[in-house]
Design a protein around this motif. Structure first.
Motif, short mmCIF file in Angstrom:
data_model
loop_
_atom_site.label_atom_id
_atom_site.label_comp_id
_atom_site.label_asym_id
_atom_site.label_seq_id
_atom_site.Cartn_x
_atom_site.Cartn_y
_atom_site.Cartn_z
N ILE A 7 0.84 -1.20 0.00
CA ILE A 7 0.00 0.00 0.00
C ILE A 7 0.88 1.25 0.00
O ILE A 7 0.62 2.20 -0.75
CB ILE A 7 -0.97 -0.01 1.20
N PHE A 8 1.91 1.26 0.82
CA PHE A 8 2.80 2.42 0.86
C PHE A 8 3.58 2.59 -0.45
O PHE A 8 3.77 3.71 -0.92
CB PHE A 8 3.74 2.36 2.06
N ALA A 10 2.53 1.60 -3.37
CA ALA A 10 1.52 2.08 -4.33
C ALA A 10 1.24 3.57 -4.13
O ALA A 10 1.07 4.31 -5.11
CB ALA A 10 0.24 1.27 -4.19
N LEU A 11 1.22 4.02 -2.88
CA LEU A 11 1.02 5.44 -2.59
C LEU A 11 2.15 6.27 -3.20
O LEU A 11 1.91 7.32 -3.82
CB LEU A 11 0.94 5.68 -1.08
N VAL A 12 3.38 5.81 -3.05
CA VAL A 12 4.52 6.52 -3.64
C VAL A 12 4.40 6.54 -5.16
O VAL A 12 4.64 7.57 -5.80
CB VAL A 12 5.86 5.89 -3.19
N ALA A 13 3.98 5.42 -5.74
CA ALA A 13 3.77 5.37 -7.19
C ALA A 13 2.70 6.38 -7.62
O ALA A 13 2.87 7.11 -8.61
CB ALA A 13 3.40 3.97 -7.64
N LEU A 14 1.60 6.45 -6.87
CA LEU A 14 0.53 7.40 -7.19
C LEU A 14 1.00 8.85 -7.08
O LEU A 14 0.61 9.69 -7.89
CB LEU A 14 -0.68 7.16 -6.29
N ILE A 15 1.81 9.14 -6.09
CA ILE A 15 2.37 10.48 -5.96
C ILE A 15 3.14 10.84 -7.23
O ILE A 15 3.03 11.94 -7.76
CB ILE A 15 3.28 10.59 -4.71
N HIS A 16 3.89 9.89 -7.75
CA HIS A 16 4.70 10.16 -8.94
C HIS A 16 3.88 10.23 -10.21
O HIS A 16 4.21 10.97 -11.13
CB HIS A 16 5.88 9.19 -9.01
N GLY A 58 7.17 9.48 -14.13
CA GLY A 58 6.38 8.36 -14.61
C GLY A 58 7.17 7.06 -14.62
O GLY A 58 6.64 5.99 -14.31
N PHE A 59 8.44 7.15 -14.99
CA PHE A 59 9.29 5.95 -14.97
C PHE A 59 9.46 5.44 -13.54
O PHE A 59 9.49 4.22 -13.31
CB PHE A 59 10.67 6.24 -15.58
N LEU A 60 9.60 6.35 -12.58
CA LEU A 60 9.69 5.92 -11.18
C LEU A 60 8.42 5.19 -10.77
O LEU A 60 8.47 4.12 -10.15
CB LEU A 60 9.93 7.12 -10.26
N ALA A 61 7.27 5.74 -11.13
CA ALA A 61 5.98 5.11 -10.80
C ALA A 61 5.89 3.73 -11.47
O ALA A 61 5.47 2.75 -10.83
CB ALA A 61 4.82 5.99 -11.24
N ALA A 62 6.28 3.64 -12.73
CA ALA A 62 6.21 2.37 -13.45
C ALA A 62 7.10 1.32 -12.80
O ALA A 62 6.69 0.15 -12.67
CB ALA A 62 6.61 2.58 -14.92
N GLY A 63 8.28 1.71 -12.37
CA GLY A 63 9.17 0.77 -11.70
C GLY A 63 8.59 0.26 -10.40
O GLY A 63 8.69 -0.93 -10.08
N LEU A 64 7.96 1.16 -9.65
CA LEU A 64 7.34 0.75 -8.38
C LEU A 64 6.17 -0.18 -8.62
O LEU A 64 6.01 -1.19 -7.91
CB LEU A 64 6.91 1.99 -7.59
N VAL A 65 5.35 0.12 -9.61
CA VAL A 65 4.21 -0.75 -9.93
C VAL A 65 4.73 -2.12 -10.39
O VAL A 65 4.20 -3.16 -9.98
CB VAL A 65 3.30 -0.11 -10.99
N PHE A 66 5.77 -2.12 -11.21
CA PHE A 66 6.35 -3.40 -11.64
C PHE A 66 6.82 -4.20 -10.43
O PHE A 66 6.59 -5.41 -10.35
CB PHE A 66 7.52 -3.18 -12.61
N VAL A 114 11.34 1.13 4.31
CA VAL A 114 11.49 0.42 5.59
C VAL A 114 10.46 -0.70 5.69
O VAL A 114 10.79 -1.84 6.04
CB VAL A 114 11.36 1.40 6.78
N LEU A 115 9.20 -0.41 5.36
CA LEU A 115 8.15 -1.43 5.42
C LEU A 115 8.43 -2.59 4.46
O LEU A 115 8.19 -3.75 4.78
CB LEU A 115 6.79 -0.81 5.11
#
Length: 120
Positions: A7-8, A10-16, A58-66, A114-115
């Protein structure tokens, strides 16, 4: 990854994704100019640069989602890498542009990191 960690992340991905939209598509709007403290002239002159920054977000978000979707042995190191990138970008942005970036960008990514590590 633990559900809370996901969830955290995903939140970071959404911010990006949100930053991508601001920088790529809404850069010249009064609301975004106010948020970034820019003038109409500056926004016009820097629109291409802002769009480029937005694309990188957007690339940061895509990497996190991946990383979330892949999970396991593949997703964990990918997620850690992209969260570290977000933290570094947030610290650099806070040092060079706006101190708020540390709270908006680096802190959520640090919590997610950390999580993620604890859940692994």
């Amino acid at each position: 990854m633990d559900v809370v960690a996901k969830i955290f992340v995903a939140l970071v991905a959404l911010i990006h994704v949100y930053i991508l939209v601001l920088e790529m598509f809404l850069w010249r709007t009064p609301r975004v100019r106010k948020a970034f403290g820019t003038t109409p002239e500056f926004a016009e002159e820097t629109a291409v640069l802002a769009a480029n920054q937005g694309l990188y977000n957007g690339f940061l978000a895509a990497g996190l989602v991946f990383g979330i979707v892949a999970g396991g042995a593949v997703g964990f190191p990918v997620t850690v890498f992209f969260l570290a990138c977000v933290i570094i970008a947030g610290l650099y942005g806070a040092a060079t542009a706006n101190k708020r970036i540390i709270v908006v960008q680096a802190l959520p990514a640090a919590v997610a990191l950390v999580l993620t590590i604890v859940a692994h």
